[in-house]
Motif scaffolding. Structure first.
Motif, PDB file in Angstrom:
ATOM      1  N   SER A   1       0.830  -1.208   0.000  1.00 35.47           N
ATOM      2  CA  SER A   1       0.000   0.000   0.000  1.00 35.47           C
ATOM      3  C   SER A   1       0.863   1.256   0.000  1.00 35.47           C
ATOM      4  CB  SER A   1      -0.940  -0.005   1.217  1.00 35.47           C
ATOM      5  OG  SER A   1      -1.750  -1.150   1.231  1.00 35.47           O
ATOM      6  N   LEU A   2       1.830   1.271  -0.879  1.00 33.83           N
ATOM      7  CA  LEU A   2       2.778   2.380  -0.897  1.00 33.83           C
ATOM      8  C   LEU A   2       2.099   3.694  -1.272  1.00 33.83           C
ATOM      9  CD1 LEU A   2       5.779   0.492  -2.429  1.00 33.83           C
ATOM     10  CD2 LEU A   2       5.862   1.806  -0.310  1.00 33.83           C
ATOM     11  N   LYS A   3       2.602   4.764  -0.665  1.00 35.52           N
ATOM     12  CA  LYS A   3       2.072   6.104  -0.886  1.00 35.52           C
ATOM     13  C   LYS A   3       3.180   6.996  -1.438  1.00 35.52           C
ATOM     14  CE  LYS A   3      -0.763   5.588   3.282  1.00 35.52           C
ATOM     15  NZ  LYS A   3      -1.081   6.178   4.616  1.00 35.52           N
ATOM     16  N   PRO A   4       2.824   8.058  -2.133  1.00 41.18           N
ATOM     17  CA  PRO A   4       3.859   8.977  -2.641  1.00 41.18           C
ATOM     18  C   PRO A   4       4.781   9.484  -1.523  1.00 41.18           C
ATOM     19  CG  PRO A   4       1.788   9.441  -3.714  1.00 41.18           C
ATOM     20  CD  PRO A   4       1.492   8.422  -2.656  1.00 41.18           C
ATOM     21  N   GLU A   5       4.264   9.647  -0.327  1.00 37.97           N
ATOM     22  CA  GLU A   5       5.093  10.122   0.788  1.00 37.97           C
ATOM     23  C   GLU A   5       6.088   9.083   1.287  1.00 37.97           C
ATOM     24  OE1 GLU A   5       1.749  10.240   0.550  1.00 37.97           O
ATOM     25  OE2 GLU A   5       0.808   9.912   2.523  1.00 37.97           O
TER      26      GLU A   5
END
Length: 124
Positions: free
Chosen positions: A85-89
């Motif tokens: 669930s990777l996020k840009p942050e």
């Protein structure tokens, strides 16, 4: 000479997954706690996750709890960071670290050995 070599970084879309690996060389770290840190552009190096010598105790930064999992295989002298669930942050250079003690630590001064880092980029 002790070296920690990270691999598995890359470019992934938001919501995707990556698995980072850390391969120590020069000695075994089966009796040592290991950790992952990251540094985003313009920011300080920050703690991500740590695991004690046996794998029985782990710690995570609040920002990655429930999404990242640290694990180790002492027979192979390897440490992993599964990132879901990777996020840009989450975009940063990720560093593997080892310390001279079996218990976990959550700050950079607690670690004695560092890898060169692997880039993780999460696009939105």
């Amino acid at each position: 000479q002790v070296q920690l070599v990270e691999s598995g970084g890359g470019l992934v879309q938001a919501g995707g997954s990556l698995r980072l690996s850390c391969a120590p060389s020069g000695r075994t770290f089966s009796s040592n706690a290991m950790g992952w840190f990251r540094r985003a552009p313009g920011k300080e190096r920050e703690f991500v996750a740590a695991i004690n010598w046996s794998g029985g105790s782990t710690r995570y930064a609040d920002s990655v709890k429930g999404r990242f999992t640290i694990s180790r295989d002492n027979a192979k002298n390897m440490v992993y960071l599964q990132m879901n669930s990777l996020k840009p942050e989450d975009t940063a250079v990720y560093y593997c670290a080892a310390r001279n003690y079996g218990a976990v630590a959550t700050t950079p001064p607690g670690y004695n050995y560092w890898g060169q880092g692997t880039q993780v980029t999460v696009s939105s």
